[in-house]
Design a protein around this motif. Structure first.
Motif, PDB file in Angstrom:
ATOM      1  N   ALA A  64     -32.048  35.936  41.455  1.00  0.00           N
ATOM      2  CA  ALA A  64     -33.335  35.239  41.433  1.00  0.00           C
ATOM      3  C   ALA A  64     -33.867  35.339  40.014  1.00  0.00           C
ATOM      4  N   ALA A  65     -34.633  34.327  39.579  1.00  0.00           N
ATOM      5  CA  ALA A  65     -35.131  34.314  38.204  1.00  0.00           C
ATOM      6  C   ALA A  65     -36.558  33.807  38.164  1.00  0.00           C
ATOM      7  N   TRP A  66     -37.303  34.334  37.204  1.00  0.00           N
ATOM      8  CA  TRP A  66     -38.700  33.961  36.984  1.00  0.00           C
ATOM      9  C   TRP A  66     -38.897  33.633  35.508  1.00  0.00           C
ATOM     10  N   ILE A  67     -39.705  32.644  35.224  1.00  0.00           N
ATOM     11  CA  ILE A  67     -40.142  32.348  33.864  1.00  0.00           C
ATOM     12  C   ILE A  67     -41.642  32.521  33.820  1.00  0.00           C
ATOM     13  N   ASN A  68     -42.080  33.433  32.993  1.00  0.00           N
ATOM     14  CA  ASN A  68     -43.510  33.746  32.863  1.00  0.00           C
ATOM     15  C   ASN A  68     -44.149  34.013  34.229  1.00  0.00           C
TER      16      ASN A  68
END
Length: 572
Positions: free
Chosen positions: A142-146
């Motif tokens: 899973a990935a998050w940007i800001n």
């Protein structure tokens, strides 16, 4: 007492080594077509959670709390340990300083790794509208940007001891992220990634890069998915909200224009074409333009039809590429595939690699697959199949269950039947096959060719399928099928038995199998199969159907594997 899950902050570590023996051959991601925001060599900081090693043989069956919540299990497996806390500032920061995911200590596994890296957005990057996050990971991510979650693949929502849904392969996978207002900001930005192993591994792994682009365009294709004597269908997939234009014409001309409104998938149907004629086309979408491709419509009924045959590619990219180049030079009308196009059908990265390699061939020749056991996993989260869309398969036969893949289609006056060897035990496939073949013979088709993955006869590792021999061969022989094409065993074999001619074509790139019986130095075969030629070689074959059937198998260098053979057409 139940084992406790621990959280660890690691400052000295060793890089995780989980690669299979052949992973060094995996190509890097394609060259960036935008601004490189994060390189694969970027600096990361990692914080991990550890747990006891899962006993061998249990890992694939262990249930996590996420699976319990999804209704797939009744209770979490105690062997997973108790879940530990996530980083306090996640997904904005971690307390760890480790530059890589470490190797776990003896008796331990890394249940989850939380990584942080940063990238800069300048004034010149303000027009970025699409991001390509390219990952080579094991096994769920899973990935998050800001702080905004932008992707989740193979990783259910749950505590830190949640296992990835499946073991993943070594291919890079590209995630296409539309930039919503406020997602990026000028100056420093944060990419946070959470990665978990499957129950078969002791640690996750990750390589990543990030590309930003201001343009939108073609993602996959164009592909020529079907031709008839007077029509052609071309499909292209794009970034969201992109319109597409098809330019095409007879010969080398591009004199006719068709447009498709903004969307992601664009289908162009060309009608009123001349039979056995050559056409050119290209596609423009957003700021991108495809190469110029050519194709031919089918000839009139009764004329020669040339069919390319191969199968069992899996991860053999270099051999696959050579076979594709050879087949493009053969003057084929279409290609049929005996299955196992990829190593893991659940891996989008595998499919991205496959579609990239086959692009030039699929843009100029229809590509009709049987679905192999390694291809399985092509399902959406709701259980519906993606294979129908990925390959533009014809509508499913009435009553065919989800996640099954038998179908048929007429190509001129030749009837192609694709069996699902993963579902040989289903009586409804047999019932459908009997009715389908009877209807084809009633229509007066010139030839019937059956393609499946695991066929009835083979002298490789698998040895042919018992159900296929017992339940399907009698049906196929009764309807005078001209040839049954299969793969599964990574060999070349041709023969005739029980009134049925067959071809095993499993030399498309996967590691070759030994011939297990019936050749010098091997024992006598326990099953009679009427073998006429067998070889442990990479290959493709060309089948020409005219007044009879000609079969010519060739090696990757174009030389004949054996002399071409001819068969009379089956008569009902």
């Amino acid at each position: 007492m139940r084992a406790k899950l621990a959280i660890a902050i690691v400052t000295l570590c060793t890089l995780v080594v989980t690669a299979a023996a052949d992973e060094d051959t995996v190509p890097p991601p394609p060259p960036a077509r935008g601004t490189q925001l994060i390189k694969a060599t970027a600096v990361w900081r990692w914080q991990i959670t550890t747990a006891p090693t899962i006993p061998r043989g249990v890992g694939a069956m262990a249930a996590t709390a996420g699976e319990v919540a999804a209704g797939r299990a009744r209770a979490p497996s105690p062997v997973l340990g108790e879940p530990g806390p996530i980083p306090a500032s996640w997904p904005y920061d971690v307390a760890g300083l480790a530059p890589v995911i470490p190797k776990p200590a003896d008796g331990q596994r890394i249940a989850a790794a939380f990584g942080i890296t940063s990238f800069q957005i300048s004034d010149a990057d303000a027009r970025i509208s699409m991001l390509e996050l390219r990952l080579r990971y094991r096994d769920g991510v899973a990935a998050w940007i800001n702080g905004v979650e932008v992707l989740r693949q193979g990783l259910p929502r749950g505590p830190t001891n949640t296992l990835a849904l499946r073991q993943r392969g070594p291919e890079w996978e590209t995630f296409y992220i539309a930039v919503a207002p406020g997602l990026l900001r000028r100056g420093a930005n944060t990419l946070a990634v959470e990665v978990h192993p499957s129950g078969r591994r002791t640690a996750p792994s990750l390589l990543a890069d990030l590309i930003g682009r201001s343009d939108r365009g073609i993602l996959r294709g164009p592909a020529l998915v079907e031709t008839t004597q007077t029509t052609a269908t071309i499909v292209v997939d794009t970034d969201p909200d992109v319109d597409a234009t098809l330019e095409w014409g007879a010969g080398e001309a591009l004199s006719t224009i068709q447009k498709s409104p903004p969307g992601r998938r664009h289908v162009f149907v060309l009608a009123n074409l001349s039979p056995d004629a050559r056409f050119s086309y290209r596609v423009r979408a957003g700021s991108s333009q495809s190469a110029k491709y050519t194709f031919s419509t089918l000839p009139k009924a009764g004329a020669e039809i040339r069919i390319g045959i191969y199968g069992d590619v899996r991860g053999g990219h270099s051999i696959h590429r050579r076979l594709l180049e050879r087949m493009l030079a053969e003057g084929l009308d279409f290609v049929v595939v005996s299955g196992d196009m990829v190593t893991r059908g659940s891996d989008e990265g595998d499919w991205q690699q496959f579609f990239g390699l086959t692009q030039d061939l699929r843009a100029q020749l229809p590509y009709y697959p049987a679905i192999g056991n390694h291809d399985l996993g092509m399902s959406n989260p709701d259980g519906t199949s993606r294979a129908d869309k990925m390959f533009s398969l014809p509508p499913a036969p009435s009553g065919r269950p989800p996640d099954s893949y038998w179908y048929s289609r007429d190509v001129s006056d030749i009837h192609l039947v694709f069996l699902d060897s993963n579902n040989y035990d289903r009586g409804d496939q047999e019932t459908w096959l009997e009715a389908d073949l009877a209807a084809a013979r009633k229509r007066g088709v010139r030839s019937i060719v059956v393609i499946t993955h695991d066929g009835p006869f083979a002298r490789g590792y698998h040895g042919g399928n018992t159900l296929a021999r017992a339940r399907y061969v009698p049906i196929l022989a009764r309807h005078k099928v001209d040839l049954v094409i299969s793969g599964h065993d990574h060999i070349y074999q041709r023969g005739e038995h029980l009134g049925l001619r067959y071809l095993v074509s499993g030399g498309g790139g996967a590691p070759l199998y030994a011939i297990r019986c019936g050749v010098p130095g091997r024992p006598k075969c326990s099953i009679e199969d009427g073998m006429q030629h067998v070889a442990r070689e990479y290959h493709y074959a060309v089948m020409t159907i005219g007044r009879d059937v000609e079969l010519c198998p060739r090696r990757p260098d174009g030389s004949l594997l054996e002399k071409c053979v001819r068969y009379p057409l089956g008569k009902p």
